[in-house]
Scaffold this motif. Sequence first.
Motif, PDB file in Angstrom:
ATOM      1  N   VAL A  82       0.803  -1.226   0.000  1.00  0.00           N
ATOM      2  CA  VAL A  82       0.000   0.000   0.000  1.00  0.00           C
ATOM      3  C   VAL A  82       0.837   1.279   0.000  1.00  0.00           C
ATOM      4  O   VAL A  82       0.289   2.382  -0.075  1.00  0.00           O
ATOM      5  CB  VAL A  82      -0.977   0.013   1.200  1.00  0.00           C
ATOM      6  CG1 VAL A  82      -2.001  -1.108   1.051  1.00  0.00           C
ATOM      7  CG2 VAL A  82      -0.255  -0.124   2.530  1.00  0.00           C
ATOM      8  N   GLU A  83       2.157   1.128   0.087  1.00  0.00           N
ATOM      9  CA  GLU A  83       3.041   2.298   0.061  1.00  0.00           C
ATOM     10  C   GLU A  83       4.367   1.852  -0.553  1.00  0.00           C
ATOM     11  O   GLU A  83       4.726   0.681  -0.471  1.00  0.00           O
ATOM     12  CB  GLU A  83       3.269   2.816   1.490  1.00  0.00           C
ATOM     13  CG  GLU A  83       3.954   4.162   1.583  1.00  0.00           C
ATOM     14  CD  GLU A  83       4.085   4.660   3.031  1.00  0.00           C
ATOM     15  OE1 GLU A  83       4.964   5.504   3.276  1.00  0.00           O
ATOM     16  OE2 GLU A  83       3.325   4.162   3.895  1.00  0.00           O
ATOM     17  N   TYR A  84       5.089   2.793  -1.180  1.00  0.00           N
ATOM     18  CA  TYR A  84       6.304   2.406  -1.870  1.00  0.00           C
ATOM     19  C   TYR A  84       7.287   3.565  -1.929  1.00  0.00           C
ATOM     20  O   TYR A  84       6.882   4.716  -2.104  1.00  0.00           O
ATOM     21  CB  TYR A  84       5.959   1.950  -3.297  1.00  0.00           C
ATOM     22  CG  TYR A  84       6.956   0.986  -3.885  1.00  0.00           C
ATOM     23  CD1 TYR A  84       7.198  -0.247  -3.284  1.00  0.00           C
ATOM     24  CD2 TYR A  84       7.650   1.305  -5.038  1.00  0.00           C
ATOM     25  CE1 TYR A  84       8.116  -1.140  -3.815  1.00  0.00           C
ATOM     26  CE2 TYR A  84       8.564   0.417  -5.584  1.00  0.00           C
ATOM     27  CZ  TYR A  84       8.796  -0.799  -4.970  1.00  0.00           C
ATOM     28  OH  TYR A  84       9.711  -1.677  -5.490  1.00  0.00           O
ATOM     29  N   HIS A  85       8.586   3.250  -1.734  1.00  0.00           N
ATOM     30  CA  HIS A  85       9.633   4.274  -1.799  1.00  0.00           C
ATOM     31  C   HIS A  85      10.800   3.803  -2.673  1.00  0.00           C
ATOM     32  O   HIS A  85      11.130   2.617  -2.684  1.00  0.00           O
ATOM     33  CB  HIS A  85      10.182   4.576  -0.403  1.00  0.00           C
ATOM     34  CG  HIS A  85       9.228   5.301   0.495  1.00  0.00           C
ATOM     35  ND1 HIS A  85       8.900   6.624   0.329  1.00  0.00           N
ATOM     36  CD2 HIS A  85       8.506   4.880   1.577  1.00  0.00           C
ATOM     37  CE1 HIS A  85       8.048   6.995   1.273  1.00  0.00           C
ATOM     38  NE2 HIS A  85       7.780   5.943   2.033  1.00  0.00           N
ATOM     39  N   PHE A  86      11.407   4.751  -3.363  1.00  0.00           N
ATOM     40  CA  PHE A  86      12.635   4.495  -4.121  1.00  0.00           C
ATOM     41  C   PHE A  86      13.777   5.131  -3.341  1.00  0.00           C
ATOM     42  O   PHE A  86      13.940   6.339  -3.322  1.00  0.00           O
ATOM     43  CB  PHE A  86      12.513   5.100  -5.522  1.00  0.00           C
ATOM     44  CG  PHE A  86      13.698   4.846  -6.404  1.00  0.00           C
ATOM     45  CD1 PHE A  86      14.235   3.572  -6.526  1.00  0.00           C
ATOM     46  CD2 PHE A  86      14.271   5.877  -7.127  1.00  0.00           C
ATOM     47  CE1 PHE A  86      15.326   3.331  -7.355  1.00  0.00           C
ATOM     48  CE2 PHE A  86      15.361   5.654  -7.964  1.00  0.00           C
ATOM     49  CZ  PHE A  86      15.890   4.370  -8.074  1.00  0.00           C
ATOM     50  N   ALA A  87      14.550   4.275  -2.660  1.00  0.00           N
ATOM     51  CA  ALA A  87      15.545   4.753  -1.708  1.00  0.00           C
ATOM     52  C   ALA A  87      16.566   5.733  -2.302  1.00  0.00           C
ATOM     53  O   ALA A  87      16.863   6.760  -1.673  1.00  0.00           O
ATOM     54  CB  ALA A  87      16.256   3.571  -1.048  1.00  0.00           C
ATOM     55  N   PRO A  88      17.140   5.476  -3.488  1.00  0.00           N
ATOM     56  CA  PRO A  88      18.129   6.425  -4.023  1.00  0.00           C
ATOM     57  C   PRO A  88      17.562   7.816  -4.253  1.00  0.00           C
ATOM     58  O   PRO A  88      18.296   8.811  -4.226  1.00  0.00           O
ATOM     59  CB  PRO A  88      18.550   5.771  -5.354  1.00  0.00           C
ATOM     60  CG  PRO A  88      18.291   4.315  -5.157  1.00  0.00           C
ATOM     61  CD  PRO A  88      17.042   4.262  -4.327  1.00  0.00           C
ATOM     62  N   GLU A  89      16.269   7.916  -4.475  1.00  0.00           N
ATOM     63  CA  GLU A  89      15.620   9.204  -4.730  1.00  0.00           C
ATOM     64  C   GLU A  89      15.409  10.001  -3.439  1.00  0.00           C
ATOM     65  O   GLU A  89      15.522  11.235  -3.432  1.00  0.00           O
ATOM     66  CB  GLU A  89      14.266   8.944  -5.405  1.00  0.00           C
ATOM     67  CG  GLU A  89      13.468  10.169  -5.767  1.00  0.00           C
ATOM     68  CD  GLU A  89      12.175   9.776  -6.456  1.00  0.00           C
ATOM     69  OE1 GLU A  89      12.141   9.810  -7.693  1.00  0.00           O
ATOM     70  OE2 GLU A  89      11.202   9.401  -5.750  1.00  0.00           O
TER      71      GLU A  89
END
Length: 493
Positions: free
Chosen positions: A107-114
Amino acid sequence: MGKTIFLNQENLPSIAGQVSCPSYDRSDIKTGIVHVGVGGFHRAHQAFYTDELLEKGKSNDWGICGVALLPFDDKIYQVLKKQDGLYTLIIKELDGSLSIRVIGSLVEYHFAPENPKAVIEKMANHETKIISLTITEGGYNYDEATGEFIFDNPNIQHDLKNPNFPSTIFGYLAQAFKLRKERGTQGCTIQSCDNIQGNGHITEKMVLSYIGKAEPGLVEWVRNKVSFPNSMVDRITPVTVQKDIELLLRETGIKDEWPVVCEPFRQWVIEDDFCSGRPAWEKMGAQFVDDVAPYERMKLSLLNAGHSILGILGALVGYSTIDEVVNDQEIASFLATFMDKEATPSLGTLEGINLKEYKISLIERFGNQNIKDQVSRICSESSAKIPKFLLPTVKYQIANDENFSHSAFVIAAWAIYSLGKDENESQLEIMDVMETLLYKKAKEAQENPIVFLGIEAVFGNLRDSKNFVSTYLKAYKTIKEKGIKKAIADFKY
């Protein structure tokens, strides 16, 4: 097929007319789990179990926040962002039928390098009770020969010098733990879902090793506040290919840019050691136990080792998919004898497990012609897989002065595979972090095959066993002289 329906939250009512979909309110789900490494396996396994649990209305506290950790994870991040975290799970049954479901637990998502700060904050958030991992065997950054953390890894050196902008899981966890301690937030569980024997113990050792240098003041807090349960995970999940996307569109009208394909079988055995609570995954078929080790040994020594054996031998013959390999009766017979004569004796007593039935089921699963698991995927990162899947059996057999001829044959085949061509002189697709070194040693091994066993990071002191070396040399010579197909056909235990 009628109108194409693009997979996203807005279109779920329309999609629900075609396939099974989440009926729960995804906007009401809290993210109690942060998962690092949202690849195919996680989406076919942990996220699937969690989706089932949410569907049953058991709890709304255990949604998943996915983290794409590495720069090359950008593609999956963009797809899941576009699809509101939704994806389609396509279960390919043994009879050729399909079971299709849209999974909503992510239900949630992140792109760590960004945005590394957002990921650190999410891991440090009081609602996050579990940080789970599928970062591949190589992601744990330890030396196979010594079992110690590899501090001279350039990415680790970067994280030590740039703590607020980490690039590895260790850097992120260190900063998240630091915030949790400073804020008086309770600890959390770090749950490895990777194919490593004692994966919880390994994770704990590597995390504490890094923190001991990066944030020494956190060591005791982690020891007291963080738990690292062991687990055993099992579900064959091949890489999604364009044909899978087209199949889904043709069968259902759903346009999903990255569905997941898997087999019907699934197994999850977990040590019940969660310091801040956990989902009731047992209601969905997971098994919580006091000691995972016997189940791990069984799976790693039979399924995972079996996969690697099929991959390496099949690649040299020229097969493309695992079902093709196992349907070669001579290779299937080789594998069955390995499992019976070399792997099984090393497993000891397994309460509640019928090993004979388990091994028969493995051959059936490997032979599922609808899965089309790529040989190249199975062979990828063999330098991390062989030490964990095959060498424990070798070491047991050496210690007990028993036969290890199949294992030695496979390692000899791997040395020849590492040259990069099959027996038809076709180029092999080798994907391995140690590819350059493997190729170098494989070239040198053409003159002196023992050189390949000298890769200590993979084999440790294996070449000190005269009996093993002798058996390996015989196998190497046989394969080179006869070719892999005839060498397998003529193989005698």
